[in-house]
Structures are given as structure tokens and as C-alpha cells.
Design an enzyme around this catalytic site. Structure first.
Site: not given
Length: 348
Positions: A91, A121, A199
Site C-alpha cells: 500500500h 500487502d 508501515s
């Protein structure tokens, strides 16, 4: 004579007791030494892992069409190979037009996305740089609930290097629904503080080994963060490096998550499940009777809500017996026995 024997016996017992005590102490100290070899201090963990953590700076097209101009973003990544492979989240790099990687030394270098998988992901970024320090990846699970873990990343793209937070493993094997309607599986829940920009960064144990990739937080809660368990993604890293994608079994059709817009476009009366498109009649699902336009609502009697559910169930099954597809089609509901594709390997 009796007195001499008694004294001798007492001396022997004392000597034996001293010997046993010495052995026990030795074993105890050996155990402490072994434990110390596996457990580092938090500063030592940080010193080991921080040289492998990079910042990922992106520019790309806006996710919302009404927004004009390129959008900037930032996240984290983990150097996993001395040749320049960096592991991060999909993402972060989806839809980017340019990407720059900030090294721990402060130097910036261009990067390019060489592999992506939106269901896991995960993404791989390739950079050309010297003196990279790959992180140590833990291939097998050994985490316990309550164990101390350390999250390292670059929240908010703050200057001065990566940020370190500490927490415990709150739960294992979590699954969460993502904003795009898919499900992320095999998640480690932790209370280590994670913020936007974390992230793609590592979650590490007290041996300084990467055990997860930080991916998300629960926005409506406090102290609930998630990391993708490295054990679940490790088997796919090689195929991403070599082939640019995750290798999945070929049942002979294209699975698509049923959403309201998909249901309206294809005239479906099913509200959930996986729509089968481009069915090849010569491959396992086609030979079992699956047709283009059918909706798979369950697999081995476990309900499916999206494509992530489908692939997770199939790959967890490994090389077990044939799969039972529950089908909602134009002729009503039926069950198909679908053989597993040749060469499918068990998934840990």
C-alpha cells in the site's frame, strides 16, 4: 570401627552434596548464559537492526480522483539482501510514479518497485547502493503472547533517523479487513506504538531478528497495532525476487471479490463470495464443472467473503485432498469437488 565408618560415610555424603551443588550451579549458570545469548538489551537490538531500516519516499497519482496533482507519501522498509532488495508494504508503493529510498546514512537513492502483492500487502523495492546491512529474518515462528518486541520505522518522516518503540505481543494469528475490502491474515497484534510512516518497517524480537512487518493500526482503539508475521510471508520472498510475483496454485480461473459494484456489473444476486472469471475448461476448476460467472461462497464449508479468504484457505490446505467449492450459480447452489493443481506445495 563403627565410629570410623560413620565419619567416612558423613564425609562421602558431604562431598557428594558439594559435587551435586556445584553441578546444579554450573547448569544454572549455563542456562543463564544460553538465555543471555538469545536475549539482547533494547539498545543492543536497536543497534543491530537500525542499520537495515530505510525510509521510503513516494510520489504518485492521488487515490481519490477529485484530488489534483501528484501526492507525496512516506513509509519504511527493510533491507533483506546485500544486492539491494528492500521489503515493504504494497500500500506504500501502489500507484507511485517515483520512489526514493533514504538510507540509514542519510543518503537518498532512487528505487524501483520490482514485485507487489496486494493480498499479502507486500512489495519489493530494488536500489543500487553500497555497504548495505541486511536484517536477520526469522523464518519460523517462536513468538509467545506477552513477549517483548521492538518496532522500528520512520513515522511522519521525522528527521534524525528511525524511531524506536517497545511493546509486547498482545495476540497472534489475527486477521483484519482492509479498506479495499480484502482480509489480511497471519497478523501479530502488539501494543508497540505505530504511526503513519511505520508501515513497512520491522517488528523484531529480543534476539534482534525480524519477526514481522508493521502494517496497520486499529484507528478506533488505542495500543492495538498489527504486523504481518514474517513466517507467513517468508516462503514468498524468493518468488517475488526471482519472478516478480507471488506464486499461487493455478486452478484455471480468475477470482474476483464480490462487491456491490461487481454484483451490479455482472447481474449477481450473491452479496458476498468470489466471482469466477476466465474459467479454463482444461484446468482443475473447469474440469470439475466451474463456469465463468459462478460465485464461490464457501471452500471446504468455510464461508468466503473475498479473494483473500479464498487464497488463504487454499494455500493453508497445502497438498491435502481435493477442495470442496460451494457454488452459487445460475442453476442454484451446488458443490464441486475440485482437484488441487499439480505441484502445489504445503504452505507453512
Amino acid at each position: 570401627m563403627k565410629s570410623d565408618l560413620t565419619m567416612t560415610s558423613r564425609r562421602c555424603i558431604s562431598a557428594l552434596s558439594l559435587f551435586m551443588s556445584t553441578c546444579l550451579l554450573t547448569l544454572a549458570f549455563d542456562g543463564v548464559a544460553a538465555a543471555d545469548e538469545k536475549t539482547l538489551s533494547i539498545p543492543a537490538v536497536v543497534a543491530k537492526v537500525r542499520p537495515s531500516v530505510v525510509t521510503i519516499l513516494t510520489r504518485g497519482m492521488p487515490a481519490i480522483p477529485s484530488q489534483h496533482g501528484p501526492q507525496s507519501g512516506s513509509g519504511s522498509g527493510i533491507v533483506i539482501d546485500i544486492t539491494g532488495y528492500v521489503l515493504t508494504n504494497n500500500h506504500l508503493v501502489e500507484g507511485v510514479t517515483s520512489l526514493v529510498v533514504g538510507l540509514p546514512t542519510g543518503r537518498l537513492t532512487p528505487g524501483r518497485v520490482v514485485a507487489r502483492d496486494f493480498l499479502l500487502d507486500l512489495a519489493l523495492v530494488k536500489i543500487n547502493a553500497q555497504d548495505l546491512v541486511p536484517a536477520t529474518l526469522k523464518q519460523t515462528a517462536s513468538l509467545e503472547i506477552g513477549e517483548t518486541v521492538v518496532a522500528i520505522g520512520n513515522p511522519l518522516a521525522l528527521k534524525g533517523g528511525s524511531t524506536v518503540t517497545v511493546g509486547v505481543v498482545s495476540a497472534l494469528d489475527r486477521s483484519v479487513l482492509t479498506p479495499n475490502g480484502e482480509t489480511l491474515y497471519d497478523l501479530i497484534q502488539t501494543d508497540a506504538a505505530i504511526n503513519p510512516g511505520n508501515s513497512g518497517g520491522p517488528l523484531v524480537d529480543l534476539a534482534g531478528d525480524v519477526v514481522g512487518i508493521n502494517v496497520a493500526i486499529a484507528p478506533s482503539a488505542q495500543a492495538i497495532s498489527y504486523a504481518i508475521a514474517l513466517e507467513a510471508v517468508y516462503p514468498h520472498i524468493h518468488s517475488m525476487m526471482m519472478q516478480g510475483s507471488v506464486t499461487r496454485p493455478d486452478f484455471g480461473f480468475t477470482p474476483v471479490t464480490v462487491t456491490p459494484s461487481i454484483a451490479a456489473s455482472f447481474g449477481l444476486d450473491a452479496e458476498r463470495g468470489v466471482l469466477a472469471l476466465n474459467v479454463d475448461p482444461s484446468k482443475p476448476a473447469g474440469t470439475a464443472g466451474l463456469q465463468t460467472g459462478d460465485v464461490i461462497t464457501a471452500l471446504d464449508q468455510h464461508q468466503l467473503y473475498n479473494m483473500g479468504d479464498f487464497w488463504h484457505s487454499v494455500m493453508r490446505g497445502g497438498d491435502q485432498p481435493p477442495v470442496q467449492f460451494t457454488i452459487h450459480g445460475h442453476g442454484g447452489q451446488t458443490t464441486l469437488t475440485v482437484p488441487r493443481p499439480p505441484g502445489q506445495k504445503p504452505f507453512p
